[in-house]
Scaffold this active site. Sequence first.
Site, short mmCIF file in Angstrom:
data_model
loop_
_atom_site.label_atom_id
_atom_site.label_comp_id
_atom_site.label_asym_id
_atom_site.label_seq_id
_atom_site.Cartn_x
_atom_site.Cartn_y
_atom_site.Cartn_z
N ARG A 37 0.84 -1.20 0.00
CA ARG A 37 0.00 0.00 0.00
C ARG A 37 0.88 1.25 0.00
NH1 ARG A 37 -5.31 0.62 1.54
NH2 ARG A 37 -5.39 -1.58 2.00
N ASP A 55 -0.62 -12.07 10.63
CA ASP A 55 0.13 -12.24 11.88
C ASP A 55 -0.34 -13.48 12.63
OD1 ASP A 55 1.80 -10.09 11.61
OD2 ASP A 55 0.52 -8.71 12.74
N THR A 95 -0.94 7.69 -0.85
CA THR A 95 -2.24 7.59 -1.54
C THR A 95 -3.09 6.46 -0.96
OG1 THR A 95 -1.46 6.02 -3.17
CG2 THR A 95 -1.15 8.35 -3.70
N ASP A 127 -5.29 -9.22 12.86
CA ASP A 127 -4.46 -9.30 11.66
C ASP A 127 -4.29 -10.77 11.27
OD1 ASP A 127 -2.11 -9.60 9.96
OD2 ASP A 127 -1.89 -7.44 10.25
#
Length: 208
Positions: free
Chosen positions: A103, A202, A107, A199
């Site tokens: 990512r 994880d 932006t 997550d």
Amino acid sequence: MKKLVVMSHPLIDHKMAKIRDKNTHPKEFRESVSEIGALLTYEVTRDLETEATTVETPLGLADCKVLSKPVVLVPILRAGLGMVDGIHNLIPTAKIGHVGLYRDEETLEPHIYYAKFPVGIKDSLVIILDPMLATGGTVSKTVDILKERGVKKIKYVGIVGCPEGVSRLQKDHPDVPIYLAALDSHLNDIGYIYPGLGDCGDRLFGTK
Ligand code: URA
């Protein structure tokens, strides 16, 4: 033709309770993610094309059907890897492609850093795997990449989604059916699905 299936089944619900539980250890978490993927596959593959064949049983001839169209699984790195084995066990002829995206910090848009697909992907049914449909940006970008390569039939399979992710994917790609085991309340301020399961990468790989 937008399609959203949130599959409800006692076995899926039971395993969802396991993976949502913050006290579940990575081994059981991994096994349950894989098993939920397998259970979802039953619905995802309902319309797979088959062709007629004849098989000799110990007693005589039986009219049978076998899969006639290649299937490619495309896990999105890294959490998508957790869904591969359960589905691959059921469709052992499936080939596997991989997509990695990061990512952009400014932006927030996803960009590809890795993409490797099997030969012939264009004429296959491609099933994208990513357990969490959060903003929808990553899955949408993956669909863009596959369509650029000429893929015509794409499905997305996840485990937990939220309305934001479903809306984004349906807006960008209304032709891609979405299959989930649960649709949660919302995306929180830091991009996690609430109540979700935390997550997923994880928890699969024990990185936190
Ligand atoms: N990715 C995750 O692993 N969990 C979320 O809740 C959202 C994105």
